[in-house]
Design a protein around this motif. Sequence first.
Motif, PDB file in Angstrom:
ATOM      1  N   TYR A 123      10.554   7.257   3.663  1.00 23.99           N
ATOM      2  CA  TYR A 123      10.508   6.633   2.340  1.00 23.99           C
ATOM      3  C   TYR A 123       9.358   7.196   1.511  1.00 23.99           C
ATOM      4  O   TYR A 123       9.492   7.449   0.316  1.00 23.99           O
ATOM      5  CB  TYR A 123      10.365   5.125   2.498  1.00 23.99           C
ATOM      6  CG  TYR A 123      10.135   4.384   1.205  1.00 23.99           C
ATOM      7  CD1 TYR A 123      11.133   4.300   0.229  1.00 23.99           C
ATOM      8  CD2 TYR A 123       8.909   3.778   0.957  1.00 23.99           C
ATOM      9  CE1 TYR A 123      10.912   3.621  -0.956  1.00 23.99           C
ATOM     10  CE2 TYR A 123       8.679   3.103  -0.215  1.00 23.99           C
ATOM     11  CZ  TYR A 123       9.683   3.028  -1.169  1.00 23.99           C
ATOM     12  OH  TYR A 123       9.445   2.365  -2.330  1.00 23.99           O
ATOM     13  N   SER A 124       8.212   7.407   2.190  1.00 25.11           N
ATOM     14  CA  SER A 124       7.044   7.892   1.463  1.00 25.11           C
ATOM     15  C   SER A 124       7.256   9.303   0.936  1.00 25.11           C
ATOM     16  O   SER A 124       6.568   9.737   0.026  1.00 25.11           O
ATOM     17  CB  SER A 124       5.816   7.860   2.369  1.00 25.11           C
ATOM     18  OG  SER A 124       5.972   8.751   3.437  1.00 25.11           O
ATOM     19  N   GLY A 125       8.189  10.038   1.506  1.00 25.56           N
ATOM     20  CA  GLY A 125       8.426  11.398   1.064  1.00 25.56           C
ATOM     21  C   GLY A 125       9.311  11.491  -0.163  1.00 25.56           C
ATOM     22  O   GLY A 125       9.453  12.567  -0.741  1.00 25.56           O
ATOM     23  N   ALA A 166      -1.517  -1.028   6.892  1.00 29.22           N
ATOM     24  CA  ALA A 166      -1.668   0.047   5.910  1.00 29.22           C
ATOM     25  C   ALA A 166      -2.714  -0.316   4.861  1.00 29.22           C
ATOM     26  O   ALA A 166      -2.949  -1.489   4.554  1.00 29.22           O
ATOM     27  CB  ALA A 166      -0.331   0.320   5.233  1.00 29.22           C
ATOM     28  N   ASP A 167      -3.324   0.732   4.282  1.00 31.35           N
ATOM     29  CA  ASP A 167      -4.251   0.545   3.174  1.00 31.35           C
ATOM     30  C   ASP A 167      -3.476   0.234   1.889  1.00 31.35           C
ATOM     31  O   ASP A 167      -2.266   0.409   1.822  1.00 31.35           O
ATOM     32  CB  ASP A 167      -5.102   1.802   2.986  1.00 31.35           C
ATOM     33  CG  ASP A 167      -5.917   2.129   4.226  1.00 31.35           C
ATOM     34  OD1 ASP A 167      -6.316   1.196   4.945  1.00 31.35           O
ATOM     35  OD2 ASP A 167      -6.162   3.332   4.471  1.00 31.35           O
ATOM     36  N   PHE A 168      -4.215  -0.220   0.858  1.00 28.76           N
ATOM     37  CA  PHE A 168      -3.613  -0.550  -0.441  1.00 28.76           C
ATOM     38  C   PHE A 168      -4.087   0.439  -1.502  1.00 28.76           C
ATOM     39  O   PHE A 168      -5.230   0.908  -1.480  1.00 28.76           O
ATOM     40  CB  PHE A 168      -4.010  -1.954  -0.897  1.00 28.76           C
ATOM     41  CG  PHE A 168      -3.545  -3.074  -0.007  1.00 28.76           C
ATOM     42  CD1 PHE A 168      -2.366  -2.990   0.715  1.00 28.76           C
ATOM     43  CD2 PHE A 168      -4.302  -4.238   0.105  1.00 28.76           C
ATOM     44  CE1 PHE A 168      -1.944  -4.023   1.530  1.00 28.76           C
ATOM     45  CE2 PHE A 168      -3.893  -5.289   0.912  1.00 28.76           C
ATOM     46  CZ  PHE A 168      -2.709  -5.178   1.626  1.00 28.76           C
ATOM     47  N   TYR A 169      -3.207   0.720  -2.455  1.00 24.56           N
ATOM     48  CA  TYR A 169      -3.580   1.416  -3.678  1.00 24.56           C
ATOM     49  C   TYR A 169      -2.940   0.673  -4.847  1.00 24.56           C
ATOM     50  O   TYR A 169      -1.716   0.654  -4.986  1.00 24.56           O
ATOM     51  CB  TYR A 169      -3.115   2.870  -3.667  1.00 24.56           C
ATOM     52  CG  TYR A 169      -3.463   3.611  -4.944  1.00 24.56           C
ATOM     53  CD1 TYR A 169      -4.703   4.201  -5.116  1.00 24.56           C
ATOM     54  CD2 TYR A 169      -2.542   3.696  -5.998  1.00 24.56           C
ATOM     55  CE1 TYR A 169      -5.030   4.875  -6.285  1.00 24.56           C
ATOM     56  CE2 TYR A 169      -2.852   4.363  -7.168  1.00 24.56           C
ATOM     57  CZ  TYR A 169      -4.094   4.954  -7.306  1.00 24.56           C
ATOM     58  OH  TYR A 169      -4.414   5.608  -8.466  1.00 24.56           O
ATOM     59  N   THR A 229      -0.084  -2.720  -9.631  1.00 25.09           N
ATOM     60  CA  THR A 229       1.095  -2.516  -8.799  1.00 25.09           C
ATOM     61  C   THR A 229       0.682  -1.737  -7.555  1.00 25.09           C
ATOM     62  O   THR A 229       0.026  -0.693  -7.664  1.00 25.09           O
ATOM     63  CB  THR A 229       2.175  -1.725  -9.557  1.00 25.09           C
ATOM     64  OG1 THR A 229       2.476  -2.396 -10.791  1.00 25.09           O
ATOM     65  CG2 THR A 229       3.437  -1.622  -8.722  1.00 25.09           C
ATOM     66  N   GLU A 230       1.080  -2.228  -6.379  1.00 25.29           N
ATOM     67  CA  GLU A 230       0.681  -1.584  -5.124  1.00 25.29           C
ATOM     68  C   GLU A 230       1.580  -0.382  -4.845  1.00 25.29           C
ATOM     69  O   GLU A 230       2.804  -0.503  -4.755  1.00 25.29           O
ATOM     70  CB  GLU A 230       0.778  -2.595  -3.974  1.00 25.29           C
ATOM     71  CG  GLU A 230      -0.174  -2.284  -2.809  1.00 25.29           C
ATOM     72  CD  GLU A 230       0.266  -1.063  -2.020  1.00 25.29           C
ATOM     73  OE1 GLU A 230      -0.561  -0.145  -1.870  1.00 25.29           O
ATOM     74  OE2 GLU A 230       1.421  -1.040  -1.560  1.00 25.29           O
ATOM     75  N   LYS A 231       0.983   0.824  -4.706  1.00 25.39           N
ATOM     76  CA  LYS A 231       1.753   2.051  -4.561  1.00 25.39           C
ATOM     77  C   LYS A 231       1.188   2.977  -3.486  1.00 25.39           C
ATOM     78  O   LYS A 231       1.349   4.199  -3.558  1.00 25.39           O
ATOM     79  CB  LYS A 231       1.804   2.795  -5.903  1.00 25.39           C
ATOM     80  CG  LYS A 231       2.549   2.042  -6.997  1.00 25.39           C
ATOM     81  CD  LYS A 231       2.674   2.869  -8.262  1.00 25.39           C
ATOM     82  CE  LYS A 231       3.500   2.143  -9.318  1.00 25.39           C
ATOM     83  NZ  LYS A 231       3.637   2.951 -10.560  1.00 25.39           N
ATOM     84  N   ALA A 232       0.546   2.415  -2.471  1.00 24.30           N
ATOM     85  CA  ALA A 232      -0.088   3.259  -1.456  1.00 24.30           C
ATOM     86  C   ALA A 232       0.919   4.148  -0.742  1.00 24.30           C
ATOM     87  O   ALA A 232       0.660   5.335  -0.495  1.00 24.30           O
ATOM     88  CB  ALA A 232      -0.841   2.393  -0.451  1.00 24.30           C
ATOM     89  N   THR A 233       2.079   3.597  -0.380  1.00 24.07           N
ATOM     90  CA  THR A 233       3.085   4.389   0.328  1.00 24.07           C
ATOM     91  C   THR A 233       3.611   5.522  -0.547  1.00 24.07           C
ATOM     92  O   THR A 233       3.724   6.667  -0.111  1.00 24.07           O
ATOM     93  CB  THR A 233       4.244   3.485   0.785  1.00 24.07           C
ATOM     94  OG1 THR A 233       3.744   2.482   1.670  1.00 24.07           O
ATOM     95  CG2 THR A 233       5.307   4.303   1.495  1.00 24.07           C
ATOM     96  N   LEU A 234       3.911   5.219  -1.795  1.00 23.99           N
ATOM     97  CA  LEU A 234       4.438   6.229  -2.704  1.00 23.99           C
ATOM     98  C   LEU A 234       3.447   7.360  -2.938  1.00 23.99           C
ATOM     99  O   LEU A 234       3.843   8.513  -3.107  1.00 23.99           O
ATOM    100  CB  LEU A 234       4.803   5.593  -4.044  1.00 23.99           C
ATOM    101  CG  LEU A 234       6.010   4.645  -4.051  1.00 23.99           C
ATOM    102  CD1 LEU A 234       6.158   4.003  -5.423  1.00 23.99           C
ATOM    103  CD2 LEU A 234       7.282   5.386  -3.668  1.00 23.99           C
TER     104      LEU A 234
END
Length: 570
Positions: A17-19, A371-374, A383-388
């Motif tokens: 998903y992150s890709g 997981a960490d947050f961004y 809006t949390e987008k760490a994975t993206l």
Amino acid sequence: MSRFITTAVVYVLLLPYSGYAQKRFTDVTDSAGIQHAFKVYEGMFGGGACIIDFNNDGYEDIYITGGMNNDVLYKNNGNGTFTNVFDNSGLTVTKDFVTQGVSGADVNKDGFVDLFVTTITSRTTKLPIPREVNLLFLNNGNGTFKNVTKEYGLDKMYSFSTGASFGDFNGDGYPDIYVGNYFNQFEGKLNFINDATVVGANQIAKGYLLLNNSGRKFTDVYENYGLDYRGFGFGGVFTDYDNDGDQDLIVNHDFGYKRTPDMLLQNEYPEQKFTDVGKEKNMDLRINSMGTAVGDYNNDGLMDYYFTNIKFNMFMVNQGSGRPFIDKANELGMGMYAISWGANFADFDHDGDIDLYVANGDLNPDCHPMADFYYENNGGRFTEKATLYGLADYGIGRGSVVFDYDNDGDLDLLVVEEEPVYPNYPVPSVTKLYRNDSAKGNWIKIALRGVQAETHGIGSKVEIHIGNKIMIREIDGGGSSHISQNSVIAHFGLGEVQKIDKIIVRWSGGAKQELLNVNANQLITITENVLLNKQTDSNALVYLITGGIVIIIIMMAIILLQRRKKKSNV
């Protein structure tokens, strides 16, 4: 074990998903030459990182504590890579200690950044807590440091210290230190600490408020400044929350719901006193307070504070005009569950507002991956987008710092991670360096060179004006994030703006300095004009008057000579 497996499966499922989206941050840990992981002593505590330019070559370097592992001093080679120069740096005495946090400032005002490293115990000798001293190293200016712990009066202060923060609470230009201490007495093991173990009245410790005596010695003036509290201290951060020109102090306390909550200490300068206004300002947070991120998220001229915690973090928004702070974490989209430590406000994408990174990690040795947050700031909501964006790392995060390691104008990110106490952790847990590849807009970086103020501007504030918009940055003296220190270079994202109308520097000590019409996309250095400093106004006035008198005498002498020449000609 089943929780490990479940989390590992979730982690693997998230990888495809992150890709799908282009990652805005790239993990360059290996290619940059970073090889580090913090190793806990028994459990839980540490570690931190400090961004410094220890050799004044224009590239920012990194000091990272190692706990039971050796500390590292990474010299920035200026080509995207780092070299660990720790072994020949004069800092190897830290190998005898279990190190925790680190911060830097020019203690003796010689133009080079010095280092203060906190410790909790000796690696070799089993001693009851409080177990060891903290360590002060002066920068020799030739790439090496000298241990001056004893010379500066710190060799008798045995403590279990976590984080330290430099600030200038009396405005004399010499950086002072606040040190957070956790235990005063503890005979158990650090791998098992919970509510039941913290109720003993003798365990909580007072902090240290260390006054810098003209760069020659530190004196603990804790009681002298009216402070008598004790708590499970995780350090603190100096900040001017009320915009009155002096540095106040936020103190982070663990187990605040059982014992001492967080504190907001108002600086009563010029009176030698701090007053706890935490309760009336709604800042007496009864949480497991691990660290604080400082920033003005809505560009209203008031500093706001994000507190990391076990379970839910808090975002205390400054209302100004003497009103209490309000927790807006849920309202603004930050209400996610985690065990959080480091946190950093920065305009990572250069759109003119600050975003937020949060380092997460379970209590070690529990070690369930998270997981960490961004949090991306979109018009005042997050809006949390760490994975993206490539930042959803599942290592055991602790301290985190932001800096521009490759000098390309945007802010990169380093996250300290711990080795798991127990084996079979499902993902690598090592310190990470992320290169920022997301910034698209214009930017400016502002370095300060203090003369009366601290050499690198610690304790000062920088603001930029673009039309009616004002953005503010405080110069970090450590204690922000979790027992760490960010870059001391103020960074602003500017979006499409190509020229700044005005830059104002509010130096610690009271001076105000302005620059007009500054172009974007550059690093500028502002040197303090001491004639503007309130503390030197009297001397400056004497110099001006004396100089004026000399000029008048010279002019009168010239006039008399000219008159004599005219008479002789006649």
